[in-house]
Design an enzyme around this catalytic site. Structure first.
Site, PDB file in Angstrom:
ATOM      1  N   TYR A 121       6.399  43.590-101.813  1.00  0.00           N
ATOM      2  CA  TYR A 121       5.698  44.418-100.836  1.00  0.00           C
ATOM      3  C   TYR A 121       4.176  44.352-100.997  1.00  0.00           C
ATOM      4  O   TYR A 121       3.448  44.766-100.107  1.00  0.00           O
ATOM      5  CB  TYR A 121       6.181  45.872-100.927  1.00  0.00           C
ATOM      6  N   LYS A 172      17.537  41.152-111.177  1.00  0.00           N
ATOM      7  CA  LYS A 172      18.207  39.860-111.050  1.00  0.00           C
ATOM      8  C   LYS A 172      17.595  38.978-112.135  1.00  0.00           C
ATOM      9  O   LYS A 172      16.963  37.956-111.853  1.00  0.00           O
ATOM     10  CB  LYS A 172      17.984  39.313-109.630  1.00  0.00           C
ATOM     11  N   ASP A 205      23.303  42.029-107.272  1.00  0.00           N
ATOM     12  CA  ASP A 205      24.475  41.670-106.464  1.00  0.00           C
ATOM     13  C   ASP A 205      25.709  42.421-106.945  1.00  0.00           C
ATOM     14  O   ASP A 205      26.502  42.934-106.146  1.00  0.00           O
ATOM     15  CB  ASP A 205      24.701  40.141-106.441  1.00  0.00           C
ATOM     16  N   ASP A 229      14.733  48.867-101.644  1.00  0.00           N
ATOM     17  CA  ASP A 229      14.823  49.022-100.191  1.00  0.00           C
ATOM     18  C   ASP A 229      16.247  48.732 -99.722  1.00  0.00           C
ATOM     19  O   ASP A 229      16.858  49.513 -98.999  1.00  0.00           O
ATOM     20  CB  ASP A 229      13.829  48.079 -99.508  1.00  0.00           C
ATOM     21  N   ASP A 233      19.634  51.530 -98.458  1.00  0.00           N
ATOM     22  CA  ASP A 233      20.388  51.558 -97.192  1.00  0.00           C
ATOM     23  C   ASP A 233      21.881  51.577 -97.502  1.00  0.00           C
ATOM     24  O   ASP A 233      22.657  52.303 -96.866  1.00  0.00           O
ATOM     25  CB  ASP A 233      20.052  50.338 -96.320  1.00  0.00           C
TER      26      ASP A 233
END
Ligand code: IPM
Ligand code: MN
Length: 326
Positions: A121, A172, A205, A229, A233
């Site tokens: 970002y 990750k 993941d 982010d 959701d």
């Protein structure tokens, strides 16, 4: 004394959910002195204004900011998102994005702490030979020891304050071996100062599977800006729907106002129809009250919003229902 709040309804359903949130806060007995700011995609289309430094300077004198949602399909991607929302997060140093998730049936209750000022970002990158057959686009990820550490430390403090005292790092590290390594080393170093907090690590993941199949495993999660982010959701989707997902963009050092907003967007497809769920905005306002020290009112609002399956109807009807329950 009334709290001085900057109110930015923004675009789309922001204009419908924010008034409900303010209605509920006032019904809970908290006095607000609101300053309205007409900002967002619609304003940009009118006179080209996105967000100027004079407005940001004015905000520094406020106690908090409440935002609905920003973005409209008529404006190219990034103009409002970067120029308004990310400018707010960066300029006011809102380095924590706190997003709580509670299952409608109470079976899970966890909080995602998303680093809010760095990562992809930060906007590092650019084009070379744009528009040609040999064009190159790079998009970097900025991870500073300072930025990661303050976010990780906040998460340990939060975990320590909760019953389960369990913190999971999500990243990750098996592929992002530079950024992931910095995050893991910082996490481990800070963990040594919190022997009372148990820790875990999940690849992002795998975390997606656990969010759906075993969310009970989580108490507090800390992760970077982009993973946070995406994960939040999903967190909303597995916790009654995005219409219930609230968030606080926090400056824990209180060198400026913090900003509170629902996780959802401006939903142009249902805007203006009195159909949006105002609960995410109402719960975001409750987070704002926590931050302002009005914890009793915040707790009452959260209690009035529990049992989400019974909170149905139009936007204004749901707002009225929450007020009635108060
Ligand atoms: C969010 C939103 C924003 C983000 C967008 C609108 C820039 O999706 O708050 O989650 O990506 O942070
Ligand atoms: Mn998002």
């Amino acid at each position: 004394m009334a709290h001085r709040i900057g109110v930015i309804p923004g675009d789309g359903i922001g204009h419908e959910v924010v008034p409900e949130a303010l209605k509920v806060v006032r019904a809970a007995g908290v006095e607000l002195d609101c300053v309205d700011y007409d900002l967002g995609g619609a304003r940009y289309l009118t006179d080209g204004t996105v967000l100027d430094d004079v407005t940001v300077a004015e905000w520094r004198g406020l106690d908090a900011l409440l935002l609905g949602a920003v973005g409209t399909p008529e404006v190219p991607p990034g103009v409002i998102e970067r120029g308004l929302l990310l400018k707010m997060r960066f300029d006011l140093d809102l380095y924590i994005n706190q997003r709580p998730f509670v299952a409608p049936d109470g079976t899970h209750d966890f909080i995602v702490i998303r680093e809010n000022t760095e990562g992809t970002y930060a906007g590092e990158g650019g084009f070379l030979r744009k528009g040609t057959a040999h064009e190159i686009a790079t998009q970097g990820s900025v991870n500073t020891r300072f930025g990661v550490e303050r976010c990780v430390r906040y998460s340990f403090e939060l975990a320590r304050s909760r019953t389960r005292k369990h913190l999971t790092l999500v990243h990750k590290t098996n592929v992002l071996t530079f950024a992931g390594d910095l995050w893991q080393r910082t996490f481990d170093a800070v963990a040594a100062e919190y022997p009372d907090v148990s820790t875990a690590y999940n690849h992002v993941d795998a975390a997606c599977i656990y969010f759906v199949e075993d969310p009970q495993r989580y108490d507090v999660i800390v992760t970077d800006n982009l993973f946070g982010d995406i994960l939040t959701d999903l967190g909303g989707a597995v916790s009654g729907g995005i219409g219930f997902a609230s968030s606080g963009n926090l400056n824990p050092d209180r060198t400026g106002p913090s900003m509170f907003e629902p996780v959802h967007g401006s939903a142009p497809d249902i805007a203006g129809q009195n159909r949006a769920n105002p609960v995410a905005a109402i719960l975001s306002a409750a987070m704002m009250l926590d931050f302002l020290g009005e914890t009793a009112a915040a707790d009452r609002i959260r209690a009035a919003c529990s049992d989400p399956s019974t909170l149905t109807g139009s936007t204004t009807e749901i707002g009225d229902l929450v007020v009635a329950r108060l």
